[in-house]
Design a protein around this motif. Structure first.
Motif, PDB file in Angstrom:
ATOM      1  N   MET A 192       0.981  -1.362  -0.011  1.00 56.41           N
ATOM      2  CA  MET A 192      -0.032  -0.018  -0.080  1.00 56.41           C
ATOM      3  C   MET A 192       0.984   1.079   0.042  1.00 56.41           C
ATOM      4  N   PRO A 193       0.363   2.370  -0.403  1.00 54.90           N
ATOM      5  CA  PRO A 193       1.278   3.649  -0.336  1.00 54.90           C
ATOM      6  C   PRO A 193       1.596   4.111   1.101  1.00 54.90           C
ATOM      7  N   VAL A 194       2.762   4.604   1.064  1.00 54.58           N
ATOM      8  CA  VAL A 194       3.129   4.892   2.553  1.00 54.58           C
ATOM      9  C   VAL A 194       3.308   6.673   2.204  1.00 54.58           C
ATOM     10  N   ARG A 198       5.080   4.781  -2.990  1.00 53.31           N
ATOM     11  CA  ARG A 198       4.658   3.385  -3.054  1.00 53.31           C
ATOM     12  C   ARG A 198       5.778   2.410  -3.131  1.00 53.31           C
ATOM     13  N   ALA A 199       5.852   1.237  -2.237  1.00 56.47           N
ATOM     14  CA  ALA A 199       7.004   0.097  -2.256  1.00 56.47           C
ATOM     15  C   ALA A 199       6.210  -1.014  -2.709  1.00 56.47           C
ATOM     16  N   THR A 347      17.071   4.337  -5.958  1.00 55.85           N
ATOM     17  CA  THR A 347      16.294   3.089  -5.349  1.00 55.85           C
ATOM     18  C   THR A 347      16.785   2.396  -4.428  1.00 55.85           C
ATOM     19  N   LEU A 348      16.089   2.329  -3.168  1.00 52.20           N
ATOM     20  CA  LEU A 348      16.647   1.480  -1.988  1.00 52.20           C
ATOM     21  C   LEU A 348      15.973   0.098  -2.023  1.00 52.20           C
ATOM     22  N   VAL A 349      16.852  -0.924  -1.793  1.00 50.00           N
ATOM     23  CA  VAL A 349      16.261  -2.222  -1.635  1.00 50.00           C
ATOM     24  C   VAL A 349      16.672  -2.931  -0.517  1.00 50.00           C
ATOM     25  N   MET A 350      15.983  -3.364   0.432  1.00 48.22           N
ATOM     26  CA  MET A 350      16.111  -3.983   1.729  1.00 48.22           C
ATOM     27  C   MET A 350      15.419  -5.268   1.430  1.00 48.22           C
ATOM     28  N   TYR A 351      16.314  -6.309   2.254  1.00 51.04           N
ATOM     29  CA  TYR A 351      15.903  -7.758   1.909  1.00 51.04           C
ATOM     30  C   TYR A 351      16.247  -8.680   3.120  1.00 51.04           C
ATOM     31  N   THR A 352      15.919  -9.927   3.297  1.00 50.87           N
ATOM     32  CA  THR A 352      16.546 -10.850   4.066  1.00 50.87           C
ATOM     33  C   THR A 352      17.601 -11.527   3.574  1.00 50.87           C
ATOM     34  N   ASP A 353      18.430 -12.413   4.253  1.00 45.87           N
ATOM     35  CA  ASP A 353      19.465 -13.063   3.596  1.00 45.87           C
ATOM     36  C   ASP A 353      19.169 -14.201   2.684  1.00 45.87           C
ATOM     37  N   ALA A 404      12.118 -11.960   2.072  1.00 42.06           N
ATOM     38  CA  ALA A 404      11.643 -10.703   2.336  1.00 42.06           C
ATOM     39  C   ALA A 404      12.171  -9.751   1.623  1.00 42.06           C
ATOM     40  N   LEU A 405      11.376  -8.970   0.696  1.00 45.51           N
ATOM     41  CA  LEU A 405      12.147  -7.877  -0.252  1.00 45.51           C
ATOM     42  C   LEU A 405      11.195  -6.535  -0.213  1.00 45.51           C
ATOM     43  N   VAL A 406      11.929  -5.536   0.090  1.00 45.68           N
ATOM     44  CA  VAL A 406      11.183  -4.297   0.077  1.00 45.68           C
ATOM     45  C   VAL A 406      11.980  -3.353  -1.122  1.00 45.68           C
ATOM     46  N   ILE A 407      11.148  -2.784  -2.015  1.00 52.12           N
ATOM     47  CA  ILE A 407      11.891  -1.771  -2.983  1.00 52.12           C
ATOM     48  C   ILE A 407      11.152  -0.398  -2.788  1.00 52.12           C
ATOM     49  N   ILE A 408      11.986   0.554  -2.872  1.00 51.39           N
ATOM     50  CA  ILE A 408      11.230   2.068  -2.910  1.00 51.39           C
ATOM     51  C   ILE A 408      12.059   2.795  -3.767  1.00 51.39           C
ATOM     52  N   ARG A 409      11.381   3.322  -4.676  1.00 56.13           N
ATOM     53  CA  ARG A 409      11.963   4.506  -5.592  1.00 56.13           C
ATOM     54  C   ARG A 409      11.853   5.713  -4.774  1.00 56.13           C
ATOM     55  N   LEU A 410      13.113   6.269  -4.732  1.00 56.08           N
ATOM     56  CA  LEU A 410      13.093   7.453  -3.797  1.00 56.08           C
ATOM     57  C   LEU A 410      12.946   8.929  -4.821  1.00 56.08           C
TER      58      LEU A 410
END
Length: 410
Positions: A192-194, A198-199, A347-353, A404-410
């Motif tokens: 959902m938008p934050v 949007r992520a 672009t910020l990318v956060m993830y698990t191992d 788990a993966l999160v991608i955010i366009r900055l």
């Protein structure tokens, strides 16, 4: 070609091996031809009669237990709705042509339920393997060949029992996996938008029944043009890990709303985690993204570093504020915090191992593979990029760890 009409009654009659159907009160409803032939009974002698009226225990054998064991197995099936595999049983059957004469049989039975739509047992399938010839001695009950045949039959039966136990364990594990996945799905926020950003988020469960893990992500809308993003990984598998994940995610989400920055939020989470069994060694990374100042502030508790893809195609890893996982220190110590600037279009990318780690290689290789994939697909939209990273980095046959993966366009 049209599908042929199958006469299931004829199929049942022709089934190889002894198969009978009984009601929950153990009255014969039907039996196939092999059952009638090998048991030495006609259909009229079986249908509608109580099983142990047809096959009573041998009164000449005080140690006979076939009837008792068979009844107990069938009643377990009726009570539990689960299949029951019996050990090898000796069951003497009276010769109807010669009353008072009993024929020795060795049977290896399996009893299975037929369930109604409401889950109640309506029939018991009684399948028997006749192994009398396998056990019967060629030269009398005391010779070595007889003992070998008995041992062979016992080993065969034990193998059957082990197979049945493994099947029950597989079904139980599958149920646990379904519950854990449902629990994770309920606890993880929907895409959902934050704020007005949007992520793209992804959660990819591990392959296998027991490998549901405690990976999570969280996105929080903060005052001003800011958001907080977290990705974490609880050690362990199954329902316990999923429950711990839910507690930690909720606690960190609440802490992010009142903490001055990501380090303070992780400090609060670390104190809370000390009182949660199974939370020790959890890794998590927290970022605060501020569009007004174009900065990312971050802190990591033993977690793989977020990746920042710059508009010019460079990739940097946010690894300047890394500390041990939750609960790794006996005493509370302030956690480090670092910040970096970003340009519009980054672009910020956060993830698990699970996205980058492989047991047979160094983690730097996984990070390099992530960077290469980001550069290759960096111009794609966030949703397309998320799918491309999973396709590039996860094994085609599935991973043994959640991702788990999160991608955010900055």
């Amino acid at each position: 070609m049209r599908n042929p009409r199958i006469d299931y009654e004829a199929v049942f009659r022709a089934l190889p091996g002894m198969v009978a159907l009984l009601s929950p009160d153990l009255v014969y409803a039907d039996a196939n031809e092999d059952f009638l032939r090998l048991a030495g009974r006609t259909r009229e002698q079986l249908i509608g009669r109580y099983i142990f009226d047809v096959f009573p225990e041998n009164p000449n054998d005080p140690a006979a237990a076939g009837m008792r064991e068979t009844r107990a197995s069938m009643l377990r099936v009726v009570a539990t709705g689960e299949r029951d595999t019996m050990a090898l049983v000796r069951y003497d059957i009276e010769d109807r042509e010669r009353p008072g004469h009993w024929k020795q049989h060795f049977w290896s039975p399996v009893n299975a339920p037929v369930l109604a739509p409401d889950g109640n047992v309506v029939l018991v399938v009684h399948r028997v393997e006749e192994v009398t010839e396998l056990i019967r001695a060629r030269g009398g009950p005391g010779n070595d060949n007889s003992r070998a045949r008995v041992l062979e039959a016992e080993l065969y039966t034990r193998a059957r029992e082990l197979q049945e136990v493994n099947e029950r364990l597989r079904r139980a594990q599958a149920r646990d996996r379904e519950v854990a996945l449902a629990l994770q799905d309920a606890m993880l926020p929907a895409p959902m938008p934050v704020g007005h950003h949007r992520a793209a988020v992804r959660y990819q469960p591990a392959v296998g029944n027991l490998n549901v893990c405690g990976d999570w992500y969280d996105l929080v809308d903060l005052p001003g043009d800011r958001i907080a993003v977290a990705v974490g990984d609880v050690v362990g598998h199954g329902l316990r890990a999923a429950c711990v994940m839910g507690q930690l995610r909720s606690a960190l989400s609440a802490a992010a709303r009142v903490a001055e920055g990501p380090a303070r939020a992780l400090e609060a989470l670390g104190l809370y985690a000390r009182h949660i069994e199974g939370a020790e060694s959890t890794t998590v990374v927290k970022t605060f993204i501020d569009w007004a100042t174009h900065t990312i502030t971050y802190s990591s508790a033993g977690h793989p570093p977020p990746a920042l893809l710059h508009p010019d195609g460079r990739v940097t890893f946010l690894d300047q504020a890394t500390d041990p996982p939750l609960g790794a220190r006996p005493e509370h110590v302030p956690r480090p915090e670092a910040g970096t600037a970003f340009a519009e279009g980054a672009t910020l990318v956060m993830y698990t191992d699970g996205l980058i780690e492989r047991r047979d290689e160094d983690i730097d290789r996984g990070l390099a593979r992530l960077a290469e994939s980001l550069v290759r697909h960096g111009q794609a939209g966030a949703e397309t990029l998320a799918d491309a990273l999973l396709a590039d980095l996860l094994p085609p046959s599935g991973n043994t760890d959640d991702t788990a993966l999160v991608i955010i366009r900055l």
